[in-house]
Design a protein around this motif. Sequence first.
Motif, PDB file in Angstrom:
ATOM      1  N   PRO A  70       0.787  -1.238   0.000  1.00 31.84           N
ATOM      2  CA  PRO A  70       0.000   0.000   0.000  1.00 31.84           C
ATOM      3  C   PRO A  70       0.820   1.290   0.000  1.00 31.84           C
ATOM      4  O   PRO A  70       0.395   2.272  -0.576  1.00 31.84           O
ATOM      5  CB  PRO A  70      -0.839  -0.107   1.271  1.00 31.84           C
ATOM      6  N   GLY A  71       1.974   1.340   0.587  1.00 31.41           N
ATOM      7  CA  GLY A  71       2.761   2.572   0.634  1.00 31.41           C
ATOM      8  C   GLY A  71       3.689   2.757  -0.549  1.00 31.41           C
ATOM      9  O   GLY A  71       4.342   3.795  -0.672  1.00 31.41           O
ATOM     10  N   ARG A 128      -5.805   6.387  -2.883  1.00 30.08           N
ATOM     11  CA  ARG A 128      -6.353   6.418  -1.518  1.00 30.08           C
ATOM     12  C   ARG A 128      -5.529   5.551  -0.574  1.00 30.08           C
ATOM     13  O   ARG A 128      -5.180   5.981   0.525  1.00 30.08           O
ATOM     14  CB  ARG A 128      -7.805   5.954  -1.545  1.00 30.08           C
ATOM     15  N   SER A 129      -5.227   4.313  -0.995  1.00 36.48           N
ATOM     16  CA  SER A 129      -4.484   3.421  -0.097  1.00 36.48           C
ATOM     17  C   SER A 129      -3.057   3.910   0.135  1.00 36.48           C
ATOM     18  O   SER A 129      -2.518   3.759   1.230  1.00 36.48           O
ATOM     19  CB  SER A 129      -4.498   1.987  -0.622  1.00 36.48           C
ATOM     20  N   GLY A 134       0.220   6.648   4.714  1.00 36.88           N
ATOM     21  CA  GLY A 134       1.088   7.688   5.270  1.00 36.88           C
ATOM     22  C   GLY A 134       2.123   8.210   4.301  1.00 36.88           C
ATOM     23  O   GLY A 134       3.138   8.768   4.715  1.00 36.88           O
ATOM     24  N   VAL A 135       1.884   8.046   3.012  1.00 33.68           N
ATOM     25  CA  VAL A 135       2.838   8.525   2.006  1.00 33.68           C
ATOM     26  C   VAL A 135       2.090   9.429   1.011  1.00 33.68           C
ATOM     27  O   VAL A 135       1.941   9.069  -0.163  1.00 33.68           O
ATOM     28  CB  VAL A 135       3.511   7.342   1.266  1.00 33.68           C
ATOM     29  N   ALA A 139       1.345   9.355  -3.213  1.00 37.40           N
ATOM     30  CA  ALA A 139      -0.033   9.355  -3.721  1.00 37.40           C
ATOM     31  C   ALA A 139      -0.244  10.485  -4.726  1.00 37.40           C
ATOM     32  O   ALA A 139      -0.830  10.277  -5.799  1.00 37.40           O
ATOM     33  CB  ALA A 139      -1.021   9.477  -2.566  1.00 37.40           C
ATOM     34  N   LEU A 140       0.240  11.684  -4.403  1.00 35.99           N
ATOM     35  CA  LEU A 140       0.096  12.816  -5.319  1.00 35.99           C
ATOM     36  C   LEU A 140       0.919  12.622  -6.592  1.00 35.99           C
ATOM     37  O   LEU A 140       0.459  12.948  -7.691  1.00 35.99           O
ATOM     38  CB  LEU A 140       0.502  14.115  -4.624  1.00 35.99           C
TER      39      LEU A 140
END
Length: 173
Positions: A70-71, A128-129, A134-135, A139-140
């Motif tokens: 996920p990260g 989203r995930s 916390g990253v 994500a962006l």
Amino acid sequence: MTPDEIRRIEHEMADPRLPLDPDVTVEPRPYPHPLTLIRSNADLLPAIAVGGVLGSLARWGLSEALPHDPGEFPWATWIANVSGALLLGLLMAFVLDVWAHHRYTRPFVGVGILGGYTTFSTWMLDVRSTDQAGVPGVALLYLGSTLVAGLIAVAAGLAVGRLVIDARRDDAS
């Protein structure tokens, strides 16, 4: 113009039954019944379904080859969406210029294969995930790079397709 003439013109302009352009006459056509649309296009559904299965299997294979936590940056989804956008641009060049008379090409390849291969819903889920892991920077980056690279890929696919088509036409003449 007299005030009566102005009132008459304003009244005529307010009448929705008058044509917008008096030089053009358009006969109203009734919308076809939904069942008529379904019957006239029912032969396309198997082509779309088979293409969708093939595209989805290709995407699944890519996600198995490039798994991510996920990260982490979701490379499989990014590659699927950007390469799918490139292929869609390429396909549209050929569909518009070369294969326009082939009824099943766009539904099978465009809607089916490429629709099953690209996955913009997973793109949003991955954004989203990744953010929830916390990253937010990743994500962006993933969000923006998929959008920008996808748009560039569609344009590149369309341009390459047109270059290939024009080169083939030049060779044929």
